[in-house]
Design an enzyme around this catalytic site. Sequence first.
Site, PDB file in Angstrom:
ATOM      1  N   TYR A 170      -5.809  16.420  38.663  1.00 41.60           N
ATOM      2  CA  TYR A 170      -4.656  17.069  38.032  1.00 41.60           C
ATOM      3  C   TYR A 170      -3.752  17.726  39.067  1.00 41.60           C
ATOM      4  CZ  TYR A 170      -7.100  16.113  33.719  1.00 41.60           C
ATOM      5  OH  TYR A 170      -7.733  15.467  32.682  1.00 41.60           O
ATOM      6  N   HIS A 200      -8.914   9.199  -2.848  1.00 40.83           N
ATOM      7  CA  HIS A 200      -9.443   7.893  -3.235  1.00 40.83           C
ATOM      8  C   HIS A 200     -10.768   8.041  -4.003  1.00 40.83           C
ATOM      9  CE1 HIS A 200      -6.767   6.844   0.122  1.00 40.83           C
ATOM     10  NE2 HIS A 200      -6.726   5.622  -0.369  1.00 40.83           N
ATOM     11  N   CYS A 232      -3.059  16.012  26.837  1.00 38.61           N
ATOM     12  CA  CYS A 232      -3.653  15.577  28.101  1.00 38.61           C
ATOM     13  C   CYS A 232      -2.544  15.324  29.105  1.00 38.61           C
ATOM     14  CB  CYS A 232      -4.471  14.310  27.873  1.00 38.61           C
ATOM     15  SG  CYS A 232      -5.219  13.643  29.380  1.00 38.61           S
ATOM     16  N   HIS A 279       0.852  -1.187   0.000  1.00 40.70           N
ATOM     17  CA  HIS A 279       0.000   0.000   0.000  1.00 40.70           C
ATOM     18  C   HIS A 279       0.891   1.241   0.000  1.00 40.70           C
ATOM     19  CE1 HIS A 279      -2.640   2.934   2.403  1.00 40.70           C
ATOM     20  NE2 HIS A 279      -3.122   2.899   1.175  1.00 40.70           N
ATOM     21  N   ARG A 301     -10.919  14.146  24.419  1.00 43.63           N
ATOM     22  CA  ARG A 301     -10.902  13.924  25.868  1.00 43.63           C
ATOM     23  C   ARG A 301     -12.139  14.575  26.463  1.00 43.63           C
ATOM     24  NH1 ARG A 301     -11.329  12.192  30.423  1.00 43.63           N
ATOM     25  NH2 ARG A 301      -9.903  12.615  32.146  1.00 43.63           N
TER      26      ARG A 301
END
Length: 530
Positions: free
Chosen positions: A380, A113, A240, A88, A191
């Site tokens: 966090y 394509h 993230c 490919h 997220r």
Amino acid sequence: CETNPYNDYKENYSLSTSWISIFGAVLAGAGCVFAHNSQKIFAEEEHEQINEQVYKQSDVASHCTDETGIWVTYKDGVYDITDFVANHPGGKDKILLAAGSAIDPFWNLYRQHLTSQTPTDILKELRIGRLDPEDYKRMQEATEANPEDPYSGDPARHPALRFHSTQPCNAELPLALLDSWVTPVELFFVRHHHPVPHLDPQDYSLKVRDGVGGGQGKEFTLQDLKTNFTKHTVTSTLQCGGNRRSGMNLSGKTSGTPWGCGALSNAEWGGARLVDVLAAAELLPGPQCHPQSPQGKVAHVQFVGADEMTASIPVEKALNPYGDVILAWEMNGEPIPADHGAPLRVIVPGHVGVRNVKWVTEVVTRDTEAEGMWQRGMAYKLFPPSLKSLEGVDVESRVSMQELPVQSAITRPSSGSVVEGLEVEVQGYAYSGGGRGIAIVEVSVDGGQTWHVAELKEGRDQPVNRAWAWTFWTIDVPISHVKEGDNIKICCRATDVSCNNQPETVEPIWNLRGLSNNSYHCINVTLDDD
């Protein structure tokens, strides 16, 4: 491969010898060869498919490896692409993302394509049957909304994304498709904490208010923001805080989504500067304010999202004219899609992704950081490696994540793959928070014993202290000393312009939440023994 299997296909496909180079150029993005409507081709041949073998979707799904053979579907057709995969032109890794499933979403992404006859001509020759009508119907209905499901309104997502969950959606950028410095919207990592809100741009308004007591604030429609403020653009990578958490889990179990190396993406954002909007709302704090005045007490700017998430950043970042914090309504030159915060989101370049609040409805000046689990909870917060339990820990008093450390990762070759030749081409990304540019990337092919300096590519020309986007890198490393069939451990490490670099292992940086894993990124490949 020593010979080009394309030549073996030439007679079977009854195509001219030029189709090989044409197809390679098409899939490599060289442009359209000639316009063609693939849907028309397949529709015209529908009468030839009546007596075809009928396959269940489960049959297709079971053919997804070299051992079983590689099958895909396109519309209601079933195709055996096993012999084509290795050659490919877009790369084996890319085409295998569709193994055992539909290629339609990939062709919609790489639209060359659909505008060239060559890919459809090749695909027709690989057709082995058609999909069971009931299965095909179910596939088409799979995206239809269920009114009783709170996630029924979530947008459709590209299947190439590496999904960790779908409700809420948490999905990585597929590294095999990391070809563009600016990430296509369809492949941008996702997220979420909740279902995707849908806000009508015509009815939308942003409240900018005082949370200290020194002013009234103001409300802006989306049109106000677009009309009354100069649009600024900034190219910024969002990452993230848990990117590469899965690697940290190898040293000890952490809490959170086991992200690989794809919990980040890069886009060009357009919108109004936060500092300009605060000034228009007469809520512009600063050092000129008396420290005992309400405005003089402002230490944070908080953002509230329509999904009920709140987060804040220090006022020094919010007001820095070189900090490039914007309220963005554009992503890659188009209106931000719902999945990424439409109609308005905050972009805080150089800071952890969670501070870039989506679907923002309020901006609030405050003397303390935002309340809620995403700012004051453990999600966090920074913890030392020695802390194995939060029992007795005053979590709220811990420092919240803002800027991110220097980071790098290998994107090619893929881990576990087989390489050949006297050199191995290694590619990847590097990034550092706070706008710190990348100075050096090094690569090792012997597990870190010796190192080679990589060439910095896209992103290398960013201002050294406003480098908000990642930097791509590449290198060809000699492997002539490696024996055929042997394992090769490839590692990378980066140094930013402030001389920050990556630790060798995760042990010194391990933490309960699995945040900020920026240890050396290493993969294993094997030298072809054919």
